[in-house]
Scaffold this active site. Sequence first.
Site, PDB file in Angstrom:
ATOM      1  N   ARG A  57     -24.998  18.142  14.471  1.00  0.00           N
ATOM      2  CA  ARG A  57     -23.593  18.171  14.065  1.00  0.00           C
ATOM      3  C   ARG A  57     -22.693  18.576  15.244  1.00  0.00           C
ATOM      4  O   ARG A  57     -23.154  19.140  16.229  1.00  0.00           O
ATOM      5  CB  ARG A  57     -23.401  19.168  12.922  1.00  0.00           C
ATOM      6  CG  ARG A  57     -24.021  18.751  11.594  1.00  0.00           C
ATOM      7  CD  ARG A  57     -23.806  19.833  10.536  1.00  0.00           C
ATOM      8  NE  ARG A  57     -24.372  21.117  10.944  1.00  0.00           N
ATOM      9  CZ  ARG A  57     -23.656  22.120  11.436  1.00  0.00           C
ATOM     10  NH1 ARG A  57     -22.351  22.018  11.572  1.00  0.00           N
ATOM     11  NH2 ARG A  57     -24.262  23.250  11.782  1.00  0.00           N
ATOM     12  N   LYS A 199     -23.529  17.341   5.318  1.00  0.00           N
ATOM     13  CA  LYS A 199     -22.915  18.669   5.404  1.00  0.00           C
ATOM     14  C   LYS A 199     -21.419  18.619   5.105  1.00  0.00           C
ATOM     15  O   LYS A 199     -20.826  19.618   4.688  1.00  0.00           O
ATOM     16  CB  LYS A 199     -23.165  19.280   6.786  1.00  0.00           C
ATOM     17  CG  LYS A 199     -24.619  19.672   7.017  1.00  0.00           C
ATOM     18  CD  LYS A 199     -25.126  20.657   5.970  1.00  0.00           C
ATOM     19  CE  LYS A 199     -26.517  21.169   6.300  1.00  0.00           C
ATOM     20  NZ  LYS A 199     -27.095  21.993   5.208  1.00  0.00           N
ATOM     21  N   HIS A 218     -26.384  27.826   0.642  1.00  0.00           N
ATOM     22  CA  HIS A 218     -27.211  27.118   1.623  1.00  0.00           C
ATOM     23  C   HIS A 218     -28.630  27.674   1.495  1.00  0.00           C
ATOM     24  O   HIS A 218     -29.027  28.595   2.202  1.00  0.00           O
ATOM     25  CB  HIS A 218     -26.664  27.342   3.036  1.00  0.00           C
ATOM     26  CG  HIS A 218     -27.361  26.540   4.086  1.00  0.00           C
ATOM     27  ND1 HIS A 218     -27.580  26.993   5.358  1.00  0.00           N
ATOM     28  CD2 HIS A 218     -27.881  25.283   4.043  1.00  0.00           C
ATOM     29  CE1 HIS A 218     -28.207  26.074   6.067  1.00  0.00           C
ATOM     30  NE2 HIS A 218     -28.408  25.033   5.286  1.00  0.00           N
ATOM     31  N   SER A 236     -31.207  26.900  10.103  1.00  0.00           N
ATOM     32  CA  SER A 236     -32.109  25.868  10.610  1.00  0.00           C
ATOM     33  C   SER A 236     -33.206  26.481  11.471  1.00  0.00           C
ATOM     34  O   SER A 236     -32.950  27.338  12.322  1.00  0.00           O
ATOM     35  CB  SER A 236     -31.306  24.858  11.444  1.00  0.00           C
ATOM     36  OG  SER A 236     -32.139  23.859  11.962  1.00  0.00           O
ATOM     37  N   LYS A 240     -36.981  27.105   5.823  1.00  0.00           N
ATOM     38  CA  LYS A 240     -36.448  26.966   4.463  1.00  0.00           C
ATOM     39  C   LYS A 240     -37.070  25.781   3.728  1.00  0.00           C
ATOM     40  O   LYS A 240     -37.504  25.901   2.580  1.00  0.00           O
ATOM     41  CB  LYS A 240     -34.924  26.831   4.563  1.00  0.00           C
ATOM     42  CG  LYS A 240     -34.162  26.722   3.279  1.00  0.00           C
ATOM     43  CD  LYS A 240     -32.690  27.094   3.484  1.00  0.00           C
ATOM     44  CE  LYS A 240     -32.070  26.405   4.666  1.00  0.00           C
ATOM     45  NZ  LYS A 240     -31.882  24.949   4.502  1.00  0.00           N
ATOM     46  N   THR A 241     -37.096  24.622   4.386  1.00  0.00           N
ATOM     47  CA  THR A 241     -37.677  23.428   3.758  1.00  0.00           C
ATOM     48  C   THR A 241     -39.189  23.559   3.637  1.00  0.00           C
ATOM     49  O   THR A 241     -39.774  23.282   2.593  1.00  0.00           O
ATOM     50  CB  THR A 241     -37.313  22.170   4.564  1.00  0.00           C
ATOM     51  OG1 THR A 241     -35.891  22.007   4.566  1.00  0.00           O
ATOM     52  CG2 THR A 241     -37.947  20.928   3.963  1.00  0.00           C
ATOM     53  N   ASP A 255     -32.211  22.497   0.246  1.00  0.00           N
ATOM     54  CA  ASP A 255     -31.148  22.890   1.168  1.00  0.00           C
ATOM     55  C   ASP A 255     -29.843  23.377   0.534  1.00  0.00           C
ATOM     56  O   ASP A 255     -29.217  24.280   1.057  1.00  0.00           O
ATOM     57  CB  ASP A 255     -30.825  21.712   2.097  1.00  0.00           C
ATOM     58  CG  ASP A 255     -30.012  22.118   3.312  1.00  0.00           C
ATOM     59  OD1 ASP A 255     -30.328  23.151   3.919  1.00  0.00           O
ATOM     60  OD2 ASP A 255     -29.057  21.399   3.651  1.00  0.00           O
ATOM     61  N   ARG A 319     -35.519  14.663  12.852  1.00  0.00           N
ATOM     62  CA  ARG A 319     -35.324  14.846  11.412  1.00  0.00           C
ATOM     63  C   ARG A 319     -35.902  13.683  10.613  1.00  0.00           C
ATOM     64  O   ARG A 319     -36.088  12.584  11.117  1.00  0.00           O
ATOM     65  CB  ARG A 319     -33.828  14.923  11.090  1.00  0.00           C
ATOM     66  CG  ARG A 319     -33.135  16.158  11.601  1.00  0.00           C
ATOM     67  CD  ARG A 319     -33.189  17.267  10.596  1.00  0.00           C
ATOM     68  NE  ARG A 319     -32.477  18.469  11.032  1.00  0.00           N
ATOM     69  CZ  ARG A 319     -32.306  19.524  10.269  1.00  0.00           C
ATOM     70  NH1 ARG A 319     -32.769  19.537   9.034  1.00  0.00           N
ATOM     71  NH2 ARG A 319     -31.673  20.587  10.720  1.00  0.00           N
TER      72      ARG A 319
END
Length: 529
Positions: A57, A199, A218, A236, A240-241, A255, A319
């Site tokens: 981003r 996002k 988030h 990130s 988390k994932t 997410d 990704r």
Amino acid sequence: MSTSVALSADSLGLKSVGKIFHNLSYEELHNHEIRNNEGKVSSNGTMMVDTGKFTGRSPKDKYFVKQDPSAQHIAWGNINKPVSAEVFDELYTLVTDHLSGKDVYVTDGFVGSNEKTRRNIRVISEISWQSHFCKNMFIRPTESELASFKPEFTIYNACKVVNSKWQEHGMNSDVFVIFNIEKNIAIIGGTWYGGEMKKGVFTMMNYWLPLENILSMHCSANVGSTGDVCLFFGLSGTGKTTLSTDARRKLIGDDEHGWDDDGIFNFEGGCYAKTINLDPDSEPEIYNAIKRDALLENVVYDEDGVVNYEDSSKTENTRVSYPIFHIDNYEPTLKGGHPNNIIFLTCDAFGVLPPVSKLTREQAMYYFLSGYTAKVAGTERGVTEPQATFSACFGEAFLPLHPTAYAKLLGQKMQKHEVNAYLVNTGWTGGGYGVGKRMSIKATRACINAILDGKINEGSFEVMNVFGLHMPKQIEGVDDNILNPRNVWDDKDAYDATTRKLAQMFIDNYRKYISQDTSYDFSQAGPQL
């Protein structure tokens, strides 16, 4: 092609249009990607695309139109920068003029699995893989829902357009991502990165929902066989994932979620996972989700299309997006009850924090507002010191409102539903980056399993010096020594000095929450020097 409302240039806000490819199927999108030469197909049939010079981003290029009433709610500053309505109108014309007369891909989807508060989102782009990305990430309406679909928010993605007048407009660069809340429009120019769309919509949900007393988060979420829900907050790279994707539990989402009076609900219909160093043994669910209809970004592959997930020569931020049903064990409703446990994930590259600790409610509020992780130095030569990152609510870049608006809702809901909170460090142990080693996923999963089955509360705890965290003395499947991080540092004095250094960073960062409003003075729950 899916059945849906017939579109025209006028209905899309364009002056003219070539062909309109509206809500294409996965098979049709795949064929368009190949026909348009937008990417390559991997050895297992997954489409692979590159996003150009932007492989992440562009947060410094994000703006909101400053106008009432939204201007009264937005927390203006480095995160949420203003742009005038006149500049927006000029760039909106630039974007729509560029898209006019071209073949365009139009993707319709829902954001939010709770029908009471979901939003109808439309994305217009000239790139088929961007339509594919949105089909993966947003919730896919049924045929009957598409027949009467009316967009409530529209994103115009003109990634090939740049703003040559950016200096005159007082902007950061020729790239722009601008939200016009009153017009329910966002425009994107100059960046091809797919995550800007995902996002961007998350940012809007973070504006809309708290104003309705719904907490937007988030975080990832999963649910056990007894209905117990766990939330995983983390920036990130903290896992988390990876950690919410568990063969023993159903994945609600990886997410973005909301928490209302009914419980937890996913915003999305897909997952967006980092693939750098992806290992089929430690992350089999994600690895197996990468197949036809998934979309790989910026990965390195050989002439036969075999992906090398260890190669970061394009970016560390490789990704994959995929529809959530690529995960075998997912929750079809994308919803769950009120959470039993909340886990704050941090990747502490200083090697100071314990693998797991139990938090009081006050500590939970402190660490939520702190949003800490530490990243290893990038590619800059000679820099080996870890870099601390504090991102309020573990997602400050996506928060249009002041962080305390989200903290207030979290505190209320945690208290009402008696939720337990824990801090889990997925970073370094036995020393900081360059000295110690990264915590194994196996050890981290054992800590999380102890939280989920309640066994962590059956044993005794000791209190960490300076930080005051309650560290369990035993966890099944974890070496007792590493549960207190000081034990595994060879140089105890160096550990103590690094602990004080990190503590000071926390203290310095938290001052902004108590300088004007003592309502969120949880500083006594943080580290003490």
